[in-house]
Design a protein around this motif. Structure first.
Motif, mmCIF file in Angstrom:
data_model
loop_
_atom_site.group_PDB
_atom_site.id
_atom_site.type_symbol
_atom_site.label_atom_id
_atom_site.label_comp_id
_atom_site.label_asym_id
_atom_site.label_seq_id
_atom_site.Cartn_x
_atom_site.Cartn_y
_atom_site.Cartn_z
ATOM 1 N N ARG A 14 -15.952 -12.669 -17.252
ATOM 2 C CA ARG A 14 -14.665 -13.147 -17.756
ATOM 3 C C ARG A 14 -14.785 -13.722 -19.170
ATOM 4 N N VAL A 15 -15.932 -14.252 -19.475
ATOM 5 C CA VAL A 15 -16.090 -14.913 -20.772
ATOM 6 C C VAL A 15 -15.924 -13.938 -21.937
ATOM 7 N N HIS A 16 -16.116 -12.634 -21.703
ATOM 8 C CA HIS A 16 -15.996 -11.671 -22.803
ATOM 9 C C HIS A 16 -14.633 -11.745 -23.480
ATOM 10 N N GLU A 17 -13.595 -11.958 -22.697
ATOM 11 C CA GLU A 17 -12.239 -11.957 -23.257
ATOM 12 C C GLU A 17 -11.964 -13.161 -24.142
ATOM 13 N N LEU A 18 -12.890 -14.123 -24.149
ATOM 14 C CA LEU A 18 -12.678 -15.372 -24.877
ATOM 15 C C LEU A 18 -13.586 -15.530 -26.094
ATOM 16 N N THR A 19 -14.564 -14.643 -26.262
ATOM 17 C CA THR A 19 -15.657 -14.930 -27.199
ATOM 18 C C THR A 19 -15.914 -13.813 -28.199
ATOM 19 N N SER A 20 -14.884 -13.118 -28.637
ATOM 20 C CA SER A 20 -15.087 -12.023 -29.592
ATOM 21 C C SER A 20 -15.618 -12.511 -30.935
ATOM 22 N N ASP A 21 -15.435 -13.783 -31.245
ATOM 23 C CA ASP A 21 -15.902 -14.344 -32.510
ATOM 24 C C ASP A 21 -17.260 -15.020 -32.389
ATOM 25 N N PHE A 22 -17.913 -14.917 -31.239
ATOM 26 C CA PHE A 22 -19.258 -15.440 -31.038
ATOM 27 C C PHE A 22 -20.260 -14.285 -31.032
ATOM 28 N N LEU A 98 -8.359 -19.466 -15.175
ATOM 29 C CA LEU A 98 -9.621 -20.129 -15.529
ATOM 30 C C LEU A 98 -9.397 -21.615 -15.827
ATOM 31 N N ARG A 99 -8.269 -21.933 -16.406
ATOM 32 C CA ARG A 99 -7.980 -23.348 -16.671
ATOM 33 C C ARG A 99 -7.870 -24.134 -15.365
ATOM 34 N N ASP A 100 -7.381 -23.486 -14.323
ATOM 35 C CA ASP A 100 -7.222 -24.151 -13.027
ATOM 36 C C ASP A 100 -8.497 -24.135 -12.191
ATOM 37 N N ALA A 101 -9.495 -23.349 -12.611
ATOM 38 C CA ALA A 101 -10.753 -23.280 -11.862
ATOM 39 C C ALA A 101 -11.566 -24.554 -12.092
ATOM 40 N N PRO A 102 -12.443 -24.920 -11.155
ATOM 41 C CA PRO A 102 -13.309 -26.080 -11.368
ATOM 42 C C PRO A 102 -14.156 -25.904 -12.620
ATOM 43 N N ARG A 103 -14.400 -26.977 -13.331
ATOM 44 C CA ARG A 103 -15.272 -26.918 -14.503
ATOM 45 C C ARG A 103 -16.740 -26.958 -14.109
ATOM 46 N N GLY A 104 -17.050 -27.784 -13.129
ATOM 47 C CA GLY A 104 -18.437 -28.167 -12.872
ATOM 48 C C GLY A 104 -18.651 -29.565 -13.436
ATOM 49 N N LEU A 118 -17.063 -20.277 -11.906
ATOM 50 C CA LEU A 118 -16.560 -19.338 -10.915
ATOM 51 C C LEU A 118 -17.666 -19.025 -9.910
ATOM 52 N N ASP A 119 -17.403 -18.106 -8.996
ATOM 53 C CA ASP A 119 -18.379 -17.783 -7.957
ATOM 54 C C ASP A 119 -19.647 -17.162 -8.511
ATOM 55 N N MET A 120 -19.548 -16.470 -9.661
ATOM 56 C CA MET A 120 -20.694 -15.745 -10.194
ATOM 57 C C MET A 120 -21.014 -16.075 -11.649
ATOM 58 N N GLU A 121 -20.245 -16.951 -12.257
ATOM 59 C CA GLU A 121 -20.534 -17.298 -13.650
ATOM 60 C C GLU A 121 -20.021 -18.694 -13.976
ATOM 61 N N ALA A 122 -20.640 -19.291 -14.972
ATOM 62 C CA ALA A 122 -20.228 -20.605 -15.461
ATOM 63 C C ALA A 122 -20.507 -20.673 -16.949
ATOM 64 N N VAL A 123 -19.728 -21.488 -17.650
ATOM 65 C CA VAL A 123 -19.870 -21.607 -19.102
ATOM 66 C C VAL A 123 -19.895 -23.076 -19.492
ATOM 67 N N ARG A 124 -20.787 -23.399 -20.424
ATOM 68 C CA ARG A 124 -20.855 -24.731 -21.018
ATOM 69 C C ARG A 124 -20.888 -24.585 -22.529
ATOM 70 N N THR A 130 -24.105 -27.672 -37.275
ATOM 71 C CA THR A 130 -24.815 -26.423 -37.514
ATOM 72 C C THR A 130 -24.194 -25.229 -36.805
ATOM 73 N N VAL A 131 -23.643 -25.442 -35.602
ATOM 74 C CA VAL A 131 -23.269 -24.298 -34.779
ATOM 75 C C VAL A 131 -22.329 -24.727 -33.652
ATOM 76 N N HIS A 132 -21.522 -23.796 -33.179
ATOM 77 C CA HIS A 132 -20.795 -23.934 -31.922
ATOM 78 C C HIS A 132 -21.500 -23.007 -30.945
ATOM 79 N N THR A 133 -22.053 -23.569 -29.881
ATOM 80 C CA THR A 133 -22.890 -22.831 -28.939
ATOM 81 C C THR A 133 -22.252 -22.799 -27.565
ATOM 82 N N LEU A 134 -22.342 -21.647 -26.915
ATOM 83 C CA LEU A 134 -21.947 -21.494 -25.520
ATOM 84 C C LEU A 134 -23.159 -21.077 -24.705
ATOM 85 N N MET A 135 -23.293 -21.652 -23.535
ATOM 86 C CA MET A 135 -24.306 -21.217 -22.576
ATOM 87 C C MET A 135 -23.579 -20.594 -21.392
ATOM 88 N N HIS A 136 -23.797 -19.300 -21.201
ATOM 89 C CA HIS A 136 -23.196 -18.593 -20.076
ATOM 90 C C HIS A 136 -24.265 -18.398 -19.007
#
Length: 205
Positions: A14-22, A98-104, A118-124, A130-136
């Protein structure tokens, strides 16, 4: 084990739809022998119980201590350079489901803050000067049939300085930090206990 970037980009996260600029920086796998498709929450609970940086080896702690000291001296980690200030949180881009899903859960041992889970993925995410970083974190069936944890690091460097910073720390990530993280995270799976119930209680919406 380091993996090709295609092992992340080829899967329908799901994160692909949100991160085209990363940009995809690293993809790493962690062995979880005997894991099944429903064990992602168990793995997340094991990581939470493991304690983050507090249980890393001395050399890794030393490297991060230097990084935080430099950040303090040069102003890299000021609140004005973080998420919600210099950059908007990825949460601002989330569709309704996704906004309504648990964050963790978040805690002081994890500088990356939860975006969604989500059941199979999480993002932080984490941002500084220096940077904006995501950990999937993704839960994927491996070649032997067991499921395994895969971590993908996505980055949006802050201009030329950010790209130089990422290049400078790359050798330390590959030679020291990621091998230590592998030992810690794979050990967390081997030594998992009943942490999942406590983890579920800590989830926020």
């Amino acid at each position: 084990m380091r993996l090709p970037k295609s092992t992340y980009t080829s899967l329908p996260w799901r994160v692909h739809e949100l991160t085209s600029d990363f940009s995809v920086e690293d993809v790493w796998s962690f062995r979880t022998p005997g894991a099944g498709p429903d064990d992602f929450p168990t793995m997340l609970a094991a990581l939470q119980a493991e304690g983050g940086m507090a249980r890393q080896p001395p050399l890794v702690k030393f490297l991060f201590a230097i990084r935080w000291k430099l950040g303090a001296l040069l102003g890299w980690d000021k609140p004005s350079a973080g998420v919600g200030a210099r950059v908007a949180s990825l949460r601002d881009r989330l569709p309704g489901d996704l906004r309504d899903a648990p964050r963790g859960p978040d805690n002081e041992n994890m500088p990356l803050k939860a975006v969604y889970e989500l059941d199979m993925e999480a993002v932080r995410e984490l941002a500084n000067k220096t940077v904006h970083t995501l950990m999937h974190l993704g839960w994927v069936q491996g070649a032997n049939g067991d499921y395994e944890l895969r971590m993908t690091v996505l980055v949006k460097p802050n201009g030329r300085f950010g790209w130089l910073y990422m290049a400078a720390i790359a050798p330390f990530r590959y030679l020291i930090v990621y091998p230590a993280l592998t030992r810690q995270w794979e050990g967390a799976w081997r030594h998992r206990d009943h942490a999942e119930a406590e983890y579920e209680e800590g989830k926020s919406r």
